[in-house]
Design a protein around this motif. Structure first.
Motif, PDB file in Angstrom:
ATOM      1  N   THR A 251      10.588   7.655  -5.975  1.00  0.00           N
ATOM      2  CA  THR A 251      10.168   6.850  -4.825  1.00  0.00           C
ATOM      3  C   THR A 251      11.375   6.166  -4.208  1.00  0.00           C
TER       4      THR A 251
ATOM      5  N   ALA B 142       2.647   6.126  -7.159  1.00  0.00           N
ATOM      6  CA  ALA B 142       1.603   6.877  -7.846  1.00  0.00           C
ATOM      7  C   ALA B 142       1.858   8.381  -7.742  1.00  0.00           C
ATOM      8  N   ASN B 143       2.307   8.799  -6.579  1.00  0.00           N
ATOM      9  CA  ASN B 143       2.480  10.244  -6.393  1.00  0.00           C
ATOM     10  C   ASN B 143       3.784  10.782  -6.969  1.00  0.00           C
TER      11      ASN B 143
ATOM     12  N   ASP C 163      -4.237   4.724  -6.874  1.00  0.00           N
ATOM     13  CA  ASP C 163      -2.780   4.538  -6.928  1.00  0.00           C
ATOM     14  C   ASP C 163      -2.423   3.446  -7.914  1.00  0.00           C
TER      15      ASP C 163
ATOM     16  N   LYS D 118       0.834  -1.199   0.000  1.00  0.00           N
ATOM     17  CA  LYS D 118       0.000   0.000   0.000  1.00  0.00           C
ATOM     18  C   LYS D 118       0.879   1.265   0.000  1.00  0.00           C
TER      19      LYS D 118
ATOM     20  N   ARG E 148      -2.946   4.514 -11.509  1.00  0.00           N
ATOM     21  CA  ARG E 148      -1.903   5.392 -12.034  1.00  0.00           C
ATOM     22  C   ARG E 148      -0.654   4.592 -12.371  1.00  0.00           C
TER      23      ARG E 148
ATOM     24  N   ASP F 247      -9.075   1.938  -7.072  1.00  0.00           N
ATOM     25  CA  ASP F 247      -7.742   2.015  -6.453  1.00  0.00           C
ATOM     26  C   ASP F 247      -6.888   2.963  -7.287  1.00  0.00           C
TER      27      ASP F 247
ATOM     28  N   ALA G 229       2.575   1.664  -3.309  1.00  0.00           N
ATOM     29  CA  ALA G 229       1.670   2.131  -4.358  1.00  0.00           C
ATOM     30  C   ALA G 229       1.461   3.635  -4.238  1.00  0.00           C
ATOM     31  N   ARG G 230       1.277   4.088  -3.022  1.00  0.00           N
ATOM     32  CA  ARG G 230       1.035   5.514  -2.860  1.00  0.00           C
ATOM     33  C   ARG G 230       2.232   6.340  -3.324  1.00  0.00           C
ATOM     34  N   GLU G 231       3.403   5.899  -2.926  1.00  0.00           N
ATOM     35  CA  GLU G 231       4.606   6.636  -3.323  1.00  0.00           C
ATOM     36  C   GLU G 231       4.806   6.614  -4.833  1.00  0.00           C
TER      37      GLU G 231
END
Lengths: 201, 201, 201, 201
Positions: free
Chosen positions: C32, C25-26, C108, C18, C111, C106, C21-23
DNA sequence: GATGAATGAGACTTCATTCAT
DNA sequence: CATGAATGAAGTCTCATTCAT
């Protein structure tokens, strides 16, 4: 990695090689840290990678350097063979002494090329073959017992050279010339009192 | 770390030692990972530390084991020496052969104790001293030339043993008995044709 | 790297995935840092490597996850095709809406799978082919103009989906259902006032 | 950093920009190394910093260049709009084709400005607004359905342009002119057989 | 006696950037 | 205008070792 182009670069690379050789010889490949090498060279880590692509690469370069030097040595030994003195023992002493001289000249490099390198086995093999073919030539000329397997002799000589190199030569506790004489005396004349001879089979 | 009490514990420890020996012998100390040792023993890492306090500790234990075995060997050799036949060459052949037999018996352990251990130098030294004192005794009995420095001879013999162990013995490409005979023949009788003798100094 | 065996391990791995994925995606793959991922998971760096063999590997796992989910989606879409309502437009709206629903579920992962992955192109291609074959079937049934190249239509639809996903969907500024309706209206009925028709070639 | 004065300087800077664009386009921002850029320009790293204050700066310069070119393009489109024929479809085809022509002209720059830049979103937004206001003008003239939200249409068109640019245009596998015709046909006339019309809400 | 999970410490390597000439 | 040489900062990954059960 790219060869240095100016004087300063060449100088720096030499310093790195020297420092690396010392570390490798003293501590082995894994215990040697790039950080130590550069510290001892008065540099920072990235500079190291300016001259070598990796830690393995310096090691390899040192091994290769040893290897090519030893090839030159064996060629020069073969040449001297042409001017061959008529005293066989003296000739062998000279050869072994020159090998010792070579090995003792750069102890770090010797330890790396002869004991630490994964190629070491192969290097020893080549040396053995050179010695063997030299000895066989002399055997055909009648200098040595015809029933002696020169492969064995060559292996023994190499073994002795290795051993002395590792134990007494690199540490400086024995003189190459004297050592060579004593070894050759033993191999040439054997251990028995004069005139005796023993069957071992 | 504490000695295992139960049967199962001893068995597990033996498995670990065996796996460790194989890894160390094949890959050297640093290339050997605790994780590999336990994997090959069907165990987990914490179990390893149940039996050994550290990676260094297993290695040390293996080295010590080699060392104590070799001491036993040299004692048994000395004993046999007392009861021995009057044929000096045969006796030496037997000794060297028994050394080879010992070394070949557990190749992993030999490689560790004789080549990998930092103690290796010291172990070789001890061996050299044993050989030397044996030879000197025989020299005093007139079996060997009086002007031969037995320290040199001992070093040479050890060197040859090391070399053959590393190159042909552990790999199984030479027979201990035959090898011992050939080596002893060379050392005893030298390289010259029968009757000849040469001054090397 | 080895699959976690207990509940705690599985939980930890989920947390890592999780956070990763966030990192990703952002900030994209390179921006990352593993260090950030583990920090956000309340772990230390080595723990990361307990579950993934490398940074590339987590990324890959996320992409694969997206890919397999999308395949499931396209299969379910095909199935619904069987129960096909007789209102073609509504059916298409439903399909596109379900795609949006899936992508928005989802963000993230979307992306990553749709825009960041090197496979993205391939994934889009597959999607395009699915849409195309669906449309062609319906074209053969007479729902659409016979002279329309459905490859073109499919590419356009995918393009629009991508665009809206990137701009309005993931940010939540548009409702999937309404969006789908509007898009389908445009594609189905075109831009002209009712009854008009224009030749463009 | 300061603008180059001499002819040679300008030439060098252009070479750097070109090499940079190629690298960025092919490998993305982070995968692109300054060292590669200068290598491909036949220069050294310090020279690079003579012309650009940082890696970010070259990238920025390329993005800005793309941006200003696209602004010029949209202005010229608006102008042509004034002089335009009364055939609405042809006019739109021409506009889209000219956009494609522009994007295909310098593929590296397009990839950078349209897909790689963090500004990409903003650039697309601007484009969307331009298209939208154009379309709305035409809608007011009665060319298009009055109940069509031109924001949606504009977004869709931009989405399609992006998609085709990324997939078929920059790779050269589709002709701008033909592509533009097919797209416009779809958008103008929709998918239904002639005369049909469907309610989608 | 054994294991799943976790970590401290540290190694190698890369890269954008600058110094000195 | 250009270059050979150097570096600060940071990132990925590995490994012996331990915690908690």
């Amino acid at each position: 990695m790219t060869e240095p182009k100016g004087r300063k670069g060449r100088e720096t690379k030499r310093r790195l090689l020297k420092a690396a050789a010392r570390e490798f010889a003293n501590n082995g490949f894994h215990e040697t840290k790039v950080s130590t090498i550069v510290k001892n060279s008065g540099l920072t880590q990235p500079s190291f990678y300016l001259y070598f692509s990796s830690k393995d690469a310096v090691f390899e370069e040192l091994v290769t350097s040893f290897q090519s030097k030893i090839i030159k040595l064996s060629e020069s030994v073969r040449l001297e063979g042409g001017i061959e003195s008529n005293d066989i023992a003296k000739r062998i002493v000279m050869i072994i002494e020159s090998v010792f001289q070579f090995l003792v000249q750069d102890p770090d490099l010797t330890r790396i090329g002869l004991f630490l390198s994964p190629n070491a086995k192969q290097i020893r093999n080549e040396l053995t073959q050179i010695v063997k073919s030299n000895l066989e030539a002399e055997q055909r000329l009648g200098y040595f017992r015809y029933n002696l397997d020169m492969e064995i002799v060559a292996e023994c000589i190499i073994g002795v050279i290795e051993h002395y190199t590792a134990t007494h030569l690199l540490s400086g506790s024995k003189e190459p010339h004297i050592l060579a004489q004593q070894i050759v005396d033993l191999f040439i004349n054997g251990m028995l009192p004069k005139g005796d001879s023993i069957k071992t089979t």
